[in-house]
Design a protein around this motif. Structure first.
Motif, mmCIF file in Angstrom:
data_model
loop_
_atom_site.group_PDB
_atom_site.id
_atom_site.type_symbol
_atom_site.label_atom_id
_atom_site.label_comp_id
_atom_site.label_asym_id
_atom_site.label_seq_id
_atom_site.Cartn_x
_atom_site.Cartn_y
_atom_site.Cartn_z
ATOM 1 N N GLY A 1 -22.337 16.891 17.292
ATOM 2 C CA GLY A 1 -21.460 15.966 17.669
ATOM 3 C C GLY A 1 -21.987 15.331 19.152
ATOM 4 N N THR A 2 -23.351 15.676 19.717
ATOM 5 C CA THR A 2 -23.678 15.191 20.778
ATOM 6 C C THR A 2 -24.457 13.911 20.550
ATOM 7 O OG1 THR A 2 -25.546 16.353 20.687
ATOM 8 C CG2 THR A 2 -23.861 17.322 21.882
ATOM 9 N N THR A 3 -24.037 12.851 21.510
ATOM 10 C CA THR A 3 -24.934 11.533 21.460
ATOM 11 C C THR A 3 -25.806 11.271 22.580
ATOM 12 O OG1 THR A 3 -23.018 10.363 22.375
ATOM 13 C CG2 THR A 3 -22.948 10.506 20.207
ATOM 14 N N GLU A 4 -26.892 10.516 22.390
ATOM 15 C CA GLU A 4 -27.635 10.198 23.481
ATOM 16 C C GLU A 4 -28.066 8.763 23.383
ATOM 17 O OE1 GLU A 4 -32.113 10.914 25.180
ATOM 18 O OE2 GLU A 4 -30.977 12.463 23.768
ATOM 19 N N GLY A 5 -27.690 7.738 24.235
ATOM 20 C CA GLY A 5 -28.034 6.257 23.810
ATOM 21 C C GLY A 5 -29.140 5.573 24.718
ATOM 22 N N THR A 6 -29.348 4.443 24.439
ATOM 23 C CA THR A 6 -30.447 3.634 25.246
ATOM 24 C C THR A 6 -29.740 2.501 25.562
ATOM 25 O OG1 THR A 6 -32.357 4.366 23.933
ATOM 26 C CG2 THR A 6 -32.584 2.473 25.063
ATOM 27 N N ASP A 7 -29.297 2.214 27.034
ATOM 28 C CA ASP A 7 -28.540 1.261 27.376
ATOM 29 C C ASP A 7 -29.551 0.048 27.910
ATOM 30 O OD1 ASP A 7 -26.504 2.725 26.810
ATOM 31 O OD2 ASP A 7 -26.214 3.412 28.833
ATOM 32 N N SER A 8 -29.166 -1.023 27.963
ATOM 33 C CA SER A 8 -29.800 -2.350 28.517
ATOM 34 C C SER A 8 -28.677 -3.289 28.839
ATOM 35 C CB SER A 8 -30.828 -2.867 27.485
ATOM 36 O OG SER A 8 -30.134 -3.490 26.335
ATOM 37 N N THR A 9 -29.197 -4.143 29.906
ATOM 38 C CA THR A 9 -28.391 -5.365 30.167
ATOM 39 C C THR A 9 -28.930 -6.655 29.809
ATOM 40 O OG1 THR A 9 -27.400 -4.069 32.200
ATOM 41 C CG2 THR A 9 -27.443 -6.624 32.292
ATOM 42 N N ARG A 10 -28.351 -7.339 29.354
ATOM 43 C CA ARG A 10 -28.801 -8.719 28.750
ATOM 44 C C ARG A 10 -27.830 -9.921 29.336
ATOM 45 N NH1 ARG A 10 -29.093 -8.334 22.479
ATOM 46 N NH2 ARG A 10 -30.490 -10.326 22.805
ATOM 47 N N THR A 11 -28.581 -11.192 29.742
ATOM 48 C CA THR A 11 -28.204 -12.145 30.013
ATOM 49 C C THR A 11 -28.653 -13.406 29.068
ATOM 50 O OG1 THR A 11 -28.441 -11.598 32.410
ATOM 51 C CG2 THR A 11 -28.234 -14.171 32.180
#
Length: 539
Positions: free
Chosen positions: A148-158
């Motif tokens: 049930g654990t998660t790991e994500g890759t975040d990013s910011t977009r313009t």
């Protein structure tokens, strides 16, 4: 029957196996890959040049899944976190007055935001693309495990999107000529000429004028008035006229006025233009001033108030009259008003107000309320009532002055008594009938009346009466003779004066014969002479 039971059993086994499969899938490890998919649009339709409007912006997030997984993880990677957007108006005749708009965390779905925009007056009709710059953060890849654990890759977009707007080719209006000046304390016509500068007809148009000050009102006394101009073709001018009034006492300055055009467009849709702000200029209030005021008023007499009136206002006025108002019971106007004529600004003219002062009036200063009536440039009658006249009422006096040059009369004799009569009044009097009264021992030897045709103010005339003093008069005593006068004033009214009394002194008569002593002496001389003659003859 055996076949049927077998079929039911198989279906039951399959149904029971489905939850087990789902459970097995959710408990497996894997990853979900996706991102938000943001688009912008507007549902406001078309805009009009020269207007300020609210533009509804529709924001839609459809989301995009590249690698599928559990639905809750798919929703997470498609959510735009901290979504903001801003519209760029640099290359369009539009001023976006709303800055950056924030939507917060925005999952898949849609929402609507409203922004304020102003379309310039000279905006060309047509379709315009407005860039929309938006920015957000999101989790592009989300890895999950059976625990049930998660790991994500975040990013910011313009990114940049667009919205499409259309500017209508409709009716537009501007003021091309103004004739709007009114005077404080008066009402005047004001007019404005407007032109339809658009390329569409304005049907059944009306122009509403709205004053921004309670001091400036229209025909009905309200601060707004509407004029109908009918169908208004592109390029045509329409002149609207209103009757505007500025309250007395208002400041002489420019007053703001908004003009709004209401009309139907070519599709029959009701439209309202943006307010066109203009001004109404004002002139100072019409006014007058008195100077060099004097009066000849006396108790019990007719007199007059004279002076000079000056036009201290900004306009030439006609048919100027001065009218006493609120007169008392003791000071009564001789005329309803006195005419002055026309007065240019700064011009002065003299005036005369005849007044009647009754015998009950009090001596001293008296404040007379007066008003100035006139006709303005439109021929309308106006009244200025902010003036008073300070006059002085003098004590009463005899209407005529009498002077007797010789006040003696001989006992037992008659003589002609001459009386100089002087008009003390401030008016010419006519048909003056004088009557003599004498009591014993004096009497009128001839006619007891005399007549003067007229006397101007201050003028004198001499009358003669024959008076007899009987032998019963006592030498050294003084006896009165009396006079009264009936006369007609300048208004044609007849008056009878009080009685005037003048004294006559009784004197002893002068003897015109030979005195006794002289007779005795003369007789002695004669006797002596006779004796001498007799003696001479005898001798």
């Amino acid at each position: 029957m055996t076949a049927a039971l077998t079929t039911v059993l198989v279906m039951g086994l399959v149904a029971g196996a489905i939850p087990a499969v789902a459970t097995a899938q959710t408990s497996q490890s894997g990853s979900v890959v996706g991102n938000p998919d943001i688009t912008f649009a507007t549902s406001s339709g078309t805009l009009s040049a020269g207007t300020t409007d609210e533009l509804a912006i529709s924001v839609v997030n459809r989301g995009l899944i590249i690698e599928h997984g559990p639905s809750q993880y798919e929703e997470e990677v498609m959510t735009a976190r901290g979504l903001t957007f801003e519209i760029d108006d640099e290359n369009a005749p539009i001023d976006v007055q709303t800055g950056q708009v924030s939507l917060g965390n925005f999952p898949t779905g849609s929402t609507e935001k409203t922004i304020s925009v102003t379309i310039s007056e000279d905006a060309e009709p047509g379709t315009y693309q407005l860039p929309v710059t938006y920015e957000y953060s999101h989790t592009r890849q989300l890895r999950y495990s059976s625990s049930g654990t998660t790991e994500g890759t975040d990013s910011t977009r313009t990114e940049t999107g667009t919205i499409t707007i259309r500017i209508n080719d409709d009716a537009r209006f501007e003021i091309v000529e103004t004739n709007a000046t009114t005077q404080v304390g008066d009402d005047n016509d004001i007019s404005f000429t407007l032109r339809n500068t658009g390329s569409e007809i304005a049907k059944a148009a009306t122009v509403n004028a709205e004053s921004q000050s309670s001091s400036l009102t229209f025909e009905s006394g309200d601060t707004s008035s509407t004029a109908s101009v009918g169908d208004w073709e592109p390029g045509e001018n329409r002149t609207v006229t209103y009757r505007a009034a500025l309250q007395s006492g208002s400041a002489a300055r420019a007053y703001a006025l908004d003009l709004v055009v209401n009309y139907d467009d070519s599709d029959g849709i009701s439209r309202t233009s943006n307010p066109i702000t203009t001004t109404v200029e004002s002139l100072p209030e019409q006014s007058f001033a008195f100077s060099d005021v004097s009066s000849s008023l006396r108790v019990g007499e007719d007199g007059e108030v004279v002076g000079t009136v000056e036009n201290t206002g900004p306009n030439t006025v006609r048919s100027v009259t001065i009218r006493p108002v609120d007169s008392s019971e003791t000071v009564i106007p001789g005329e309803d008003s006195t005419a002055v004529g026309s007065l240019a600004p700064g011009e002065s003219k003299s005036f005369r107000l005849p007044m009647e002062v009754t015998s009950e009036a009090e001596v001293g200063d008296k404040l007379l309320n007066v008003e100035v009536r006139y006709r303005d440039g439109d021929g309308d009658q106006r009244t200025y009532d902010k003036l008073d006249l300070l006059t002085t009422i003098g004590p009463d006096r005899d209407e005529f002055g009498l002077a007797v040059s010789d006040r003696t009369i001989t006992v037992g004799k008659s003589r002609v008594v001459t009386v100089e009569v002087t008009n003390n009044l401030n008016e010419t009097v006519t048909d003056i009938e004088a009557r003599l009264f004498a009591d014993d021992p004096l009497s009128a030897a001839g006619s007891d009346t005399s007549y003067i045709e007229s006397l101007e103010p201050g003028e004198s005339a001499t009358l003669a009466f024959e008076v007899t003093a009987s032998s019963a008069a006592t030498t050294g005593s003084t006896y009165p003779i009396s006079f009264d006068f009936r006369y007609t004033d300048s208004d044609g009214s007849t008056h009878l004066t009080d009685t005037f009394r003048k004294p006559l002194d009784a004197v002893q008569p002068q003897n015109s014969g030979v005195s006794p002593i002289t007779l005795i002496l003369g007789l002695g001389v004669v006797v002596a002479g006779g004796v001498a003659v007799v003696y001479w003859r005898r001798k």
